[in-house]
Design a protein around this motif. Structure first.
Motif, PDB file in Angstrom:
ATOM      1  N   SER A 104       0.862  -1.155   0.039  1.00  0.00           N
ATOM      2  CA  SER A 104       0.096   0.106   0.014  1.00  0.00           C
ATOM      3  C   SER A 104       0.925   1.212   0.181  1.00  0.00           C
ATOM      4  N   LYS A 163       0.018   3.925   1.202  1.00  0.00           N
ATOM      5  CA  LYS A 163       0.325   4.212   2.907  1.00  0.00           C
ATOM      6  C   LYS A 163       1.117   3.767   3.504  1.00  0.00           C
ATOM      7  N   HIS A 217      -0.739  -8.176   1.670  1.00  0.00           N
ATOM      8  CA  HIS A 217      -0.229  -6.831   1.791  1.00  0.00           C
ATOM      9  C   HIS A 217       1.232  -6.191   1.247  1.00  0.00           C
ATOM     10  N   SER A 271      -0.805  -0.587   6.444  1.00  0.00           N
ATOM     11  CA  SER A 271      -1.330  -1.507   5.595  1.00  0.00           C
ATOM     12  C   SER A 271      -2.686  -2.146   5.850  1.00  0.00           C
ATOM     13  N   ASP A 306      -5.651  -0.024   5.166  1.00  0.00           N
ATOM     14  CA  ASP A 306      -6.047   0.328   4.073  1.00  0.00           C
ATOM     15  C   ASP A 306      -6.701  -0.603   3.160  1.00  0.00           C
ATOM     16  N   TRP A 357      -6.839  -0.631  -0.925  1.00  0.00           N
ATOM     17  CA  TRP A 357      -5.854  -1.162  -1.508  1.00  0.00           C
ATOM     18  C   TRP A 357      -5.706  -2.719  -1.423  1.00  0.00           C
ATOM     19  N   LEU A 358      -6.115  -3.139  -0.550  1.00  0.00           N
ATOM     20  CA  LEU A 358      -6.227  -4.779  -0.203  1.00  0.00           C
ATOM     21  C   LEU A 358      -7.278  -5.206  -1.250  1.00  0.00           C
TER      22      LEU A 358
END
Length: 368
Positions: free
Chosen positions: A47, A49, A225, A265, A268, A271-272
């Protein structure tokens, strides 16, 4: 002058590495791979982030990481609906498996797994003097009935199951896994490795009962991740079992930067979800490439596809070697009949385009 006096157990063991890394192979080859499709990593990366959080944490890397992994344990506990004292964070699933084996396996103690399943677990068992007993896969799936039967026969300390499975990518439904948990013999602990479960269909993972002393579940930040190099894994189990890890674990084994990346992660979720979608696209592309070359892709609930090469292990090894000569890194299961297959990670289109280009040539060369 004498050297170190190793224990008799260590003296008896060969020096082995469960997985030879791609960097080692590249050094031997004298050049990098064009397509890195064999290391079971997320080729889609972490991610953004998580990257930002790790970059910020670099400025404080002069500090040791929090020995209790407090914030990450709290976040994981909330995500799984359990108490924080049911969570243990460690240096990837591999590190946690080593601690678990150290906790419960003494010289000669029986441990049951599947023939061809995750070799790092076996490495730890042998390293602490345990006696490995293996049962065969059935129809490219791990066989819960055979595993439980062997564990009951031997009074095994541990019985290992990965779901979804590595190296075949197959999976068992939650009900089947829960039935295995219910059948665990008295005195045996079930090791449920769920490293790939985020890629699996709904209904693959049984509900977590944090008070159940018969099972310990392992999950990782290395797969969906995209933090394989950060080495972050965690266990979910009953509080007394988790507390026992405090007797043997490396309390400062977690890097501060890794802790920050994992925490970011986990939060987020967008994103996953994107990575899960990209992996599904990658699996579909691998299946198309395999079928276009007359090979059979196995159904997969992981971030890789295991491809049946249609012959025996010797042929599959030739295919793998010919791919490597063409700068494609892939892997394969280690024992028959699983070794008729090769295993290819889902990745971006540019990486899989290299596979599409080189696989026909590798197959032609392997066939002579």
């Amino acid at each position: 002058m004498t050297g170190p006096r190793f224990t008799p157990l260590v003296d008896s063991l060969p020096a082995t590495v469960p997985f030879v890394g791609p960097e080692t192979l590249e050094r031997g080859r004298g050049r990098p791979f064009r397509a890195r499709l064999g290391a079971n990593e997320s080729l889609f990366g972490p991610s953004p982030k998580a990257v930002a959080a790790m970059q910020a944490a670099v400025r404080e890397v002069w500090k040791y990481g929090d020995a209790q992994n407090h914030e990450l344990r709290l976040a994981l506990a909330e995500a799984h609906g359990v108490a924080p004292d049911c969570i243990m964070v460690g240096e990837g699933i591999d590190g946690l498996l080593g601690y678990l084996v150290r906790l419960v396996v003494g010289p000669g103690d029986a441990v049951v797994t599947s023939e061809g399943a995750y070799p790092t677990f076996n490495y730890h068992v042998v390293g602490f003097g345990g006696a490995l007993h293996k049962v065969p896969y059935r129809d490219d799936h791990e066989d819960p009935d055979a595993l439980i039967g062997k564990a009951a026969e031997l009074g095994a300390k541990l019985v290992y199951l990965s779901n979804p499975d590595n190296p075949m990518g197959t999976w068992l439904p939650a009900g089947r896994v829960q039935a295995m948990i219910e059948a665990v013999p008295e005195g045996t602990l079930m090791v449920l490795d769920e490293a790939y479960v985020e890629f699996a269909p709904d209904g693959t993972a049984p509900a977590i009962d944090p008070e159940d002393p018969r099972v310990i579940r392992f999950r990782t930040f290395s797969k969906i991740h995209g933090l394989a190099g950060a080495r972050v894994g965690y266990a979910v189990a009953s509080a007394p079992l988790i507390a026992a890890f405090e007797k043997v674990r490396n309390h400062f084994g977690m890097c501060r930067i890794s802790q920050a990346g994992a925490l970011a992660s986990l939060a987020d979720t967008a994103w996953l979800a994107e990575v899960k979608a990209q992996v599904a696209e990658g699996r579909a592309m691998i299946a198309r490439i395999a079928e276009a070359n007359g090979l059979t892709p196995l159904p997969s609930a992981t971030n890789f596809v295991t491809v049946d090469c249609g012959a025996d292990g010797d042929f599959a090894r030739r295919v793998l070697a010919e791919l490597a000569l063409r700068d494609v890194f892939a892997r394969m299961p280690g024992v028959a009949p699983l070794d008729r297959c090769i295993r290819i990670a889902a990745g971006p289109e540019d990486q899989l385009a290299v596979l599409a280009e080189e696989l026909p040539k590798a197959l032609a060369a392997a066939r002579g």
